[in-house]
Design an enzyme around this catalytic site. Structure first.
Site, mmCIF file in Angstrom:
data_model
loop_
_atom_site.group_PDB
_atom_site.id
_atom_site.type_symbol
_atom_site.label_atom_id
_atom_site.label_comp_id
_atom_site.label_asym_id
_atom_site.label_seq_id
_atom_site.Cartn_x
_atom_site.Cartn_y
_atom_site.Cartn_z
ATOM 1 N N TYR A 70 -2.175 -0.809 10.484
ATOM 2 C CA TYR A 70 -2.280 -1.116 9.059
ATOM 3 C C TYR A 70 -1.054 -0.613 8.296
ATOM 4 C CZ TYR A 70 -3.803 -1.048 4.228
ATOM 5 O OH TYR A 70 -3.871 -1.224 2.867
ATOM 6 N N SER A 90 0.862 -1.185 0.000
ATOM 7 C CA SER A 90 0.000 0.000 0.000
ATOM 8 C C SER A 90 0.896 1.230 0.000
ATOM 9 C CB SER A 90 -0.886 0.005 1.251
ATOM 10 O OG SER A 90 -1.537 1.255 1.419
#
Length: 275
Positions: free
Chosen positions: A168, A155
């Protein structure tokens, strides 16, 4: 993955020389986009997630639309034994994946104190441990065969700490670092490895993350094309989209004392909660 004694009850690879791919988190979003991309290119698929009913529907679509074989194996990718059983089941079915797509992952919006340990440890299990475990189980066979491909979904969150998304972002930084090291370790073996770093993408991720609605996002098909382009160019990672590329560069090089307060204030504006 070869086996000298495939289970007689079900050998999916019999008389089919087309390559196989294993896609985790295949029941929606980018996982489904990866499956459709591969099926359109004649690659047989082993698809996994917890949602067997959704996988069966996807499998029917791909079999009819592209004439490929699709094997459905429901699996809770967060569970270590379930991951062992998944790879054992592939072996029993005579399937040796030449492509591994570690797509399964999730995040939760909230501070460390708000989310509590169970949610955060689950993110580590899915986003980090599953990636390492499946790579360690499958990549050695690829190296022995001198061919294979691995795409790990990271990501743009990997490029900087994200207050309010701390766990995350940290897990995706791990995925990026792990993939870059694996890329170096497998050079000159015939195996290609890359990490794809998407920014906000139109998937179910934001619903799971807490009802977030990104102000701008990319289509999963765009992310998948970027991933396979990076793989073809033998790049250790790729950032999807020009705007995201600029943001990742800023995130990587900006000093923490400047970056962290800006991210802390800006995250709610970038990802407002849905009403």
């Amino acid at each position: 993955m070869e086996t000298s004694d495939p289970a007689p009850r079900h050998d999916a690879a019999t008389s089919d020389e087309r390559p196989w791919a294993l896609v985790t988190g295949a029941s929606g979003g980018m996982g489904t986009a990866f499956c459709r991309y591969l099926a359109a290119r004649g690659v047989n698929l082993a698809v996994t997630s917890r949602r067997a009913d959704v996988l069966e529907s996807l499998a029917d679509e791909l079999r009819v639309g592209h004439g490929v074989k699709v094997e459905v194996i429901a699996c809770d990718i967060a569970d270590r034994q379930a991951r062992h059983d998944l790879v054992a089941e592939l072996t029993d079915r005579g399937i040796g994946p030449e492509t591994l797509i570690n797509n399964a992952g999730f995040g939760s919006l909230g501070t460390v104190t708000e989310l509590g340990p169970d949610d955060q440890l689950a993110q580590v299990d899915v986003n980090c441990q599953a990636v390492v475990h499946l790579c360690s189980l499958i990549v050695p066979t690829m190296v022995q065969a001198h061919r294979g491909s691995v795409i790990n979904v990271a990501s743009t969150a990997a490029f900087q700490p994200l207050p309010g998304f701390a766990t995350y972002a940290a897990t995706k930084a791990f995925v990026l670092s792990f993939t870059q090291a694996l890329w170096q370790e497998t050079r000159n073996t015939g195996v290609r490895v890359t990490a794809i770093c998407p920014g906000p993408t139109r998937t179910g991720f934001f619903d799971v993350a807490g009802g977030l609605q990104p102000t701008a996002s990319r289509h999963p098909d765009q992310v998948v094309r970027t991933a396979f382009d990076a793989l073809a160019r033998n790049r250790p990672y790729a950032v999807d989209g020009a705007t995201n590329l600029v943001g990742a560069a800023i995130g990587r090089h900006a000093p923490s004392w400047l970056e962290l307060p800006l991210v802390d204030r800006g995250l709610p504006r970038l990802f407002p909660r849905a009403d």
